[in-house]
Design a protein around this motif. Sequence first.
Motif, PDB file in Angstrom:
ATOM      1  N   PHE A  92       0.856  -1.182   0.000  1.00  0.00           N
ATOM      2  CA  PHE A  92       0.000   0.000   0.000  1.00  0.00           C
ATOM      3  C   PHE A  92       0.893   1.233   0.000  1.00  0.00           C
ATOM      4  O   PHE A  92       2.036   1.186   0.444  1.00  0.00           O
ATOM      5  CB  PHE A  92      -0.959   0.005   1.193  1.00  0.00           C
ATOM      6  CG  PHE A  92      -0.310  -0.150   2.544  1.00  0.00           C
ATOM      7  CD1 PHE A  92      -0.014   0.959   3.322  1.00  0.00           C
ATOM      8  CD2 PHE A  92       0.007  -1.411   3.044  1.00  0.00           C
ATOM      9  CE1 PHE A  92       0.584   0.830   4.564  1.00  0.00           C
ATOM     10  CE2 PHE A  92       0.604  -1.559   4.292  1.00  0.00           C
ATOM     11  CZ  PHE A  92       0.890  -0.433   5.062  1.00  0.00           C
ATOM     12  N   GLY A 118      -3.805  -0.356  -2.084  1.00  0.00           N
ATOM     13  CA  GLY A 118      -4.032   1.084  -1.973  1.00  0.00           C
ATOM     14  C   GLY A 118      -2.882   1.807  -2.616  1.00  0.00           C
ATOM     15  O   GLY A 118      -1.728   1.524  -2.288  1.00  0.00           O
ATOM     16  N   GLN A 123      -6.322   5.269   0.700  1.00  0.00           N
ATOM     17  CA  GLN A 123      -6.778   4.048   0.043  1.00  0.00           C
ATOM     18  C   GLN A 123      -6.208   2.823   0.763  1.00  0.00           C
ATOM     19  O   GLN A 123      -4.997   2.719   0.969  1.00  0.00           O
ATOM     20  CB  GLN A 123      -6.330   4.008  -1.416  1.00  0.00           C
ATOM     21  CG  GLN A 123      -7.003   5.011  -2.316  1.00  0.00           C
ATOM     22  CD  GLN A 123      -6.554   4.862  -3.767  1.00  0.00           C
ATOM     23  OE1 GLN A 123      -5.620   4.127  -4.076  1.00  0.00           O
ATOM     24  NE2 GLN A 123      -7.217   5.587  -4.657  1.00  0.00           N
ATOM     25  N   ASN A 125      -7.740  -1.206   0.570  1.00  0.00           N
ATOM     26  CA  ASN A 125      -8.825  -2.133   0.274  1.00  0.00           C
ATOM     27  C   ASN A 125      -8.787  -3.295   1.261  1.00  0.00           C
ATOM     28  O   ASN A 125      -7.958  -4.200   1.143  1.00  0.00           O
ATOM     29  CB  ASN A 125      -8.703  -2.634  -1.168  1.00  0.00           C
ATOM     30  CG  ASN A 125      -9.919  -3.414  -1.614  1.00  0.00           C
ATOM     31  OD1 ASN A 125     -10.382  -4.316  -0.926  1.00  0.00           O
ATOM     32  ND2 ASN A 125     -10.442  -3.065  -2.777  1.00  0.00           N
TER      33      ASN A 125
END
Length: 349
Positions: A92, A118, A123, A125
């Motif tokens: 991420f 992300g 973000q 997920n």
Amino acid sequence: MSNARATHLSRRGILAAGGALGLGAVLAACGDDDAKSGGSDKETTAAKSGPWTFKDDRGTTATTDRIPANIVSFIGVAAALHDYGIESKGVFGPTKLKDGKADVQAGDLDISKVTVIGNEWGQFNIEKYAALSPDVLITTMFDSAGTLWYVPEESKKKILAVGAPTVGISVYDVQLPTPLQRMLELAKSLGADTSSATITAAKKRFEDAAARLRAAAKAKPDIKVLVGSASQDIFYVSGSNLSVDLEYFKSLGVNFVEPAASALKASGGWYENLSWENVDKYGADVIMMDNRTSAIQPADITEGTWKKLPAVKAGQVIARNPEPILSYDKCAPLLEDLAKAIESAKKVS
């Protein structure tokens, strides 16, 4: 302020005091710790021998039944671990550019082989994260509170509920060798052969680069280095405190332009905001500019005041990553580039 710019601010400030923007309100991440996760099938002697534990820089001990195989990391951490032969399954943070190429923070990581959960600030997920059956989540920390970098505050409870323990490596108000050593220790705990010829050579290169930078700074003590970051409306000038790289460079003798404490106060000590009209407030012989994709790059700066700066006219501008990839292989060039810039710099301020 757009979300993209907010990301830039938070990341910068937090991290480099050196060219970026403030973390403060933007820094949203979590700092909880130790839920246990399942074991892995990693084929190492250590993995077969029993539990894995690692005490991170919050003082939190992460524990799993075996050495983690399903690792999820902030992209810069994944890049560092990759240099030590430890691969992350999920990442991420800034990983992929709009054209599909790897972000600068991905280092040598093959981003086609990782699951991106992300790619931007905020973000993350959780469904993708859970599907990886993560054994551990690893990231850095840019404040004294142990906030986990790029782990969204608004979803941290759900992320922690997945069950993987978290590990945080601090890059706040410490000098670069400290987190480098901590990342090496983490990689070793995860199965890396930290005594390999490759890693030994990379560490030797880093040490040699530090000696070169010290010698360059001593030979040219009057060369002033300004650390900046560009956004559409603001030029950020970093102080040398708090940032992991700048604190270390300063300890080696680099003569940094230092904004007054009062000017840094609004950002918690990281940077001073300047309008483009006032970008010439400080004289500098060398300028280090934020090379992250959240910042406008020097070649794309159209402001006339920037182009008139003596260091810019002299071509004495180099790149800086306020979020250095914490492997010796990636950090040695940072010192070499700055040493070279100082060695060859003309006094123009």
